[in-house]
Design an enzyme around this catalytic site. Structure first.
Site, short mmCIF file in Angstrom:
data_model
loop_
_atom_site.label_atom_id
_atom_site.label_comp_id
_atom_site.label_asym_id
_atom_site.label_seq_id
_atom_site.Cartn_x
_atom_site.Cartn_y
_atom_site.Cartn_z
N GLU A 97 0.69 -1.28 -0.04
CA GLU A 97 0.06 -0.05 -0.03
C GLU A 97 0.79 1.14 -0.10
O GLU A 97 1.90 1.37 0.66
CB GLU A 97 -0.96 0.07 1.25
CG GLU A 97 -1.69 0.97 1.47
CD GLU A 97 -2.30 1.28 2.96
OE1 GLU A 97 -1.71 0.78 3.75
OE2 GLU A 97 -3.60 1.77 3.04
N LYS A 118 -9.70 2.14 -1.91
CA LYS A 118 -9.85 1.64 -0.46
C LYS A 118 -11.34 2.00 0.32
O LYS A 118 -11.28 3.15 0.06
CB LYS A 118 -8.51 1.97 0.13
CG LYS A 118 -8.74 1.27 1.62
CD LYS A 118 -7.14 1.86 2.44
CE LYS A 118 -7.14 1.31 3.93
NZ LYS A 118 -5.96 1.99 4.25
N CYS A 167 -5.06 -3.07 3.23
CA CYS A 167 -4.68 -2.76 4.59
C CYS A 167 -5.84 -3.09 5.72
O CYS A 167 -6.29 -4.03 6.01
CB CYS A 167 -3.94 -1.51 4.54
SG CYS A 167 -2.75 -1.48 6.04
N1 LIG Z 1 -2.57 1.67 6.54
C1 LIG Z 1 -3.64 1.30 7.00
O1 LIG Z 1 -4.85 0.95 6.67
C2 LIG Z 1 -3.23 0.88 8.57
C3 LIG Z 1 -4.15 0.01 9.30
C4 LIG Z 1 -3.62 -0.33 10.59
O2 LIG Z 1 -2.77 -0.01 11.14
C5 LIG Z 1 -4.64 -1.39 11.54
O3 LIG Z 1 -5.68 -1.54 11.07
O4 LIG Z 1 -4.32 -1.54 12.60
#
Ligand SMILES: NC(=O)CCC(=O)C(=O)O
Length: 264
Positions: A40, A111, A146
């Site tokens: 990502e 996303k 993510c």
């Molecule tokens: N970039 C993200 O989506 C980080 C997600 C995260 O840190 C978490 O779900 O814990």
């Protein structure tokens, strides 16, 4: 299917342009793989909120150009991770790009679940509204990014759309590494599908990254897992395992939909 997950180190002392060049040449080195996956927001770092606006690019911007060329030079399917996309109205999105071996854009996914609660990505970026699948190398793969990993209903929706596996680029922090591994395995087991989850290494914006990119099979077994640093994780994905698992242990057929709410 041979898949290579490129767990890129994203550190503040490397410029976006130089990282883009470095990653393009790493992608070219994967010629022979069927599918290559990037993390990502690897151009900026997923937590580099302060530079999102400056580094945002149109869908067909410099990262699209460099990755399309790298995919066609290597003759591979490339899930190029995500970019900070700026659309024609000026809204930012965290958008994943998938290229065919001819270098054509085969899928783009914005996303859906933005991270940060009342700050960061959650306020700086718009939310995607559409489930997206891609069809690399004869498979159907659902796209997620993510923080999406925490939302099982998204993955179930992708299974209903035919997904046999999920590709999840991430910038997951070291602080919650155990959640990363647990959630990747949970999404694989509950959906009887492969999970290919590619994170970043290094430290950017003061947030050490977990690394530990992971590929999980439809039974929940770990096919391969990276360490904490920059690494290419290459694995063999036997997509036939999806149908076999769903036939031998047909739990997905026992779903009960449309349940009534609790009586008050
Ligand atoms: N970039 C993200 O989506 C980080 C997600 C995260 O840190 C978490 O779900 O814990």
């Amino acid at each position: 299917m041979r898949a290579s997950l490129l767990q890129i180190a994203v550190d503040d002392d490397e410029s976006v342009d130089s990282r883009r060049r470095r990653v393009a040449s790493l992608v070219r080195e994967q010629a022979g793989a069927d599918l290559v996956v990037l993390p990502e927001l690897w151009t900026t770092g997923a937590f580099a909120y302060r530079v999102f606006a400056d580094e945002a690019e149109p869908l067909e911007g410099p990262t699209h150009e460099a990755m399309a060329k790298a995919a066609s030079d290597a003759g591979i399917w490339l899930h190029a991770g995500s970019i900070p996309e700026r659309d024609a109205d000026g809204t930012l999105y965290n958008t994943s790009l998938v290229f065919s071996p001819a270098g054509d854009l085969a899928a783009a996914y914005r996303k859906i679940h933005r991270f940060g609660f009342d700050k960061g990505e959650a306020v700086l970026m718009g939310a995607g509204r559409e489930l997206v699948t891609a069809r690399p190398a004869g498979t159907v793969l659902g796209l997620a990014t993510c923080y999406d990993l925490r939302f099982p209903e998204l993955f179930r929706g992708l299974v209903d759309a035919g997904a046999e596996g999920f590709v999840v680029p991430a910038g997951w922090p070291e602080r919650r590494r155990e959640h990363w591994t647990l959630l990747a395995r949970a999404r694989a087991v509950e959906n009887q599908a492969f999970v290919l989850a590619c994170g970043t290494a290094g430290t950017h914006a003061g947030v050490p990254q977990a690394g530990h990119s992971i590929v999980v099979d439809p039974w929940g077994d770990v096919v391969g897992e990276a360490g904490p640093g920059e690494e290419v994780l290459s694995v063999s994905v036997d997509i036939g395992k999806v149908e076999a698992t769903r036939e031998q242990f047909p739990a997905l057929k026992d779903r009960v939909l449309g349940l009534a709410g609790p009586r008050r």
